[in-house]
Design a protein around this motif. Structure first.
Motif, PDB file in Angstrom:
ATOM      1  N   UNK A 228       0.605  -1.356  -0.545  1.00  7.06           N
ATOM      2  CA  UNK A 228       0.412  -0.252   0.476  1.00  7.06           C
ATOM      3  C   UNK A 228       1.099   1.205   0.513  1.00  7.06           C
ATOM      4  N   UNK A 229       0.976   1.681  -0.624  1.00  6.34           N
ATOM      5  CA  UNK A 229       1.197   3.272  -0.583  1.00  6.34           C
ATOM      6  C   UNK A 229       0.043   4.914  -1.073  1.00  6.34           C
ATOM      7  N   UNK A 230       0.220   5.407  -0.365  1.00  5.28           N
ATOM      8  CA  UNK A 230      -0.556   6.699   0.567  1.00  5.28           C
ATOM      9  C   UNK A 230       0.085   7.686   0.207  1.00  5.28           C
ATOM     10  N   UNK A 231      -0.600   8.657  -0.423  1.00  3.76           N
ATOM     11  CA  UNK A 231       0.095  10.110  -0.430  1.00  3.76           C
ATOM     12  C   UNK A 231       0.049  11.180   0.873  1.00  3.76           C
ATOM     13  N   UNK A 232       0.915  11.290   0.577  1.00  3.67           N
ATOM     14  CA  UNK A 232       1.538  11.773   1.927  1.00  3.67           C
ATOM     15  C   UNK A 232       2.485  10.597   3.402  1.00  3.67           C
ATOM     16  N   UNK A 233       2.217   9.523   2.856  1.00  2.00           N
ATOM     17  CA  UNK A 233       3.159   8.341   3.641  1.00  2.00           C
ATOM     18  C   UNK A 233       4.400   8.332   3.233  1.00  2.00           C
ATOM     19  N   UNK A 234       5.524   8.999   3.089  1.00  2.46           N
ATOM     20  CA  UNK A 234       6.968   8.686   2.943  1.00  2.46           C
ATOM     21  C   UNK A 234       7.495   6.836   2.336  1.00  2.46           C
ATOM     22  N   UNK A 235       7.158   5.714   3.132  1.00  2.00           N
ATOM     23  CA  UNK A 235       7.291   4.479   2.690  1.00  2.00           C
ATOM     24  C   UNK A 235       5.940   3.903   1.971  1.00  2.00           C
ATOM     25  N   UNK A 236       6.006   2.864   1.444  1.00  2.00           N
ATOM     26  CA  UNK A 236       5.062   1.965   1.653  1.00  2.00           C
ATOM     27  C   UNK A 236       4.676   1.014   2.332  1.00  2.00           C
ATOM     28  N   UNK A 237       4.473   0.788   2.575  1.00  2.00           N
ATOM     29  CA  UNK A 237       3.469  -0.498   3.365  1.00  2.00           C
ATOM     30  C   UNK A 237       3.445  -1.670   2.717  1.00  2.00           C
ATOM     31  N   UNK A 238       3.998  -2.772   3.684  1.00  2.00           N
ATOM     32  CA  UNK A 238       3.378  -4.003   3.217  1.00  2.00           C
ATOM     33  C   UNK A 238       2.267  -4.543   3.913  1.00  2.00           C
ATOM     34  N   UNK A 239       0.799  -5.176   3.186  1.00  2.00           N
ATOM     35  CA  UNK A 239       0.158  -5.798   3.973  1.00  2.00           C
ATOM     36  C   UNK A 239       0.313  -7.387   3.486  1.00  2.00           C
ATOM     37  N   UNK A 240      -0.622  -7.398   5.014  1.00  2.00           N
ATOM     38  CA  UNK A 240      -1.047  -9.282   5.340  1.00  2.00           C
ATOM     39  C   UNK A 240      -2.084  -9.348   5.616  1.00  2.00           C
ATOM     40  N   UNK A 241      -2.481 -10.922   4.984  1.00  2.00           N
ATOM     41  CA  UNK A 241      -3.811 -11.029   5.388  1.00  2.00           C
ATOM     42  C   UNK A 241      -4.775 -10.920   7.189  1.00  2.00           C
ATOM     43  N   UNK A 242      -5.550 -10.023   6.897  1.00  2.00           N
ATOM     44  CA  UNK A 242      -6.213  -9.602   8.501  1.00  2.00           C
ATOM     45  C   UNK A 242      -5.421  -8.283   8.418  1.00  2.00           C
TER      46      UNK A 242
END
Length: 356
Positions: free
Chosen positions: A98-112
């Protein structure tokens, strides 16, 4: 946090209070209910979930949600402004970024994992940081009456439950004060059992397509939103901002609780400061610092929020609405209402802003 708190009320006569009329005896309960401000806001605002669907994505895949510039019409047919929207998604299977505008680093997402994004926030969801998103969420939405969308190149599978929430215009300002622009709830965080149970129920409801599934899914999405906010409050106490920071401030929070508990009280800056246990000047300065408005501006605006809710009830007379929110005359109430809302109560109702 969305709970009802209680205050003990002691009466020397064992709970009986004699009213002014000598022939009327009122039996008052030993416990008096007090609404906390978060509960009051959720009871007052109208939240509608729409556009829920299940995305079955296979690698490589990437989708982008850009800022909306046009009005959308959800399945309910109620036309809403893009400023009324928030998006939510839950990863029920697989992994993605997940990459969010205004958040510097991409975020890894897992189940749940689950996230909510407030209005006007762009984001990208994809299987890998190497994947360039070629389509928007709207372009791969479910069709032909189905609530399942398929997209991707046939590789590793990922399942995402997606949807949007609209907030009644009357409730928009409290929502913008209440919500952070981005809420991320990780599956392994504490205080999220109820949230995950709701997520699973929503995913199951959307998979089965049983009679009434759309209604049930909408209600579950609304519950999911409130539970996500509660989990956010519980998991990030040190990072609260704005309204949330104010409500958890020991002194300002006490004053806010008093306002929401008794909106029709003739509040003054002095009485609110006394409730908070502060001097008038220190209270006014701290309140403005946290909320960006004066205490009486907040009181007036919240009274109008409650009034808009009451005006939508067909059996309410204008004077009854006025008195319910602290005005002795409908003329004084109408003047304040027009100043805050931009229309008098009659005009407001003619424009079709009643609760559905």
């Amino acid at each position: 946090m969305c709970s009802i708190h209680y205050r003990r009320v002691d009466f020397s006569d064992g709970g009986r209070e004699l009213l002014a009329s000598p022939n009327v005896l009122s039996i008052r309960p030993e416990w008096e209910v007090i609404l906390d401000p978060i509960t009051d806001i959720f009871r007052t605002m109208h939240v509608t979930a729409f556009g829920q669907h299940r995305l079955e994505a296979t690698a490589p895949w990437g989708l982008i949600q850009k800022k909306q510039t046009e009005e959308k019409v959800p399945p309910s047919g109620k036309k809403i402004s893009p400023t009324d929207l928030a998006h939510f998604a839950m990863l029920s299977r697989g992994n993605c970024w997940l990459s969010v505008e205004g958040t510097p680093e991409p975020i890894p997402l897992t189940g749940g994992d689950c996230f909510f994004l407030a209005r006007g926030t762009s984001f990208i969801l994809r299987d890998s940081l190497r994947t360039h998103p070629k389509k928007s969420f709207g372009e791969v939405a479910a069709t032909d009456g189905s609530n399942v969308a398929h997209y991707g190149g046939g590789g590793a599978p990922t399942t995402v439950i997606c949807g949007s929430l609209s907030f009644d215009r009357a409730s928009l300002k409290p929502i913008t004060q209440l919500l952070p622009s981005f809420i991320l709830i990780k599956a392994d965080e504490p205080h999220t059992l109820a949230l995950h149970n709701t997520m699973q129920a929503l995913a199951s409801e959307m998979a089965e397509q049983a009679p009434g599934s759309e209604v049930v899914a909408t209600r579950l999405a609304e519950v999911l939103f409130i539970q996500a906010l509660r989990a956010h409050i519980a998991s990030e106490p040190q990072r609260k901002q704005g309204w949330l920071r104010a409500i958890f401030d020991p002194q300002i929070g006490t004053a806010l609780s008093a306002v929401h508990d008794s909106v029709n009280t003739p509040w003054t800056v002095e009485s609110l400061a006394a409730t908070a246990g502060m001097s008038r000047s220190a209270f006014a300065a701290r309140f403005k610092e946290l909320l960006g408005q004066t205490p009486l501006e907040y009181v007036t605006e919240w009274r109008m929020q409650k009034a808009m809710q009451l005006l939508g009830q067909r059996d309410k007379k204008l004077i009854d609405v006025a008195r319910s929110v602290g005005y002795e005359s409908d003329a004084a109430f109408s003047k304040a209402f027009k100043r805050v809302v931009g229309a008098n109560p009659g005009e407001y109702l003619k424009r079709g802003f009643r609760d559905p």
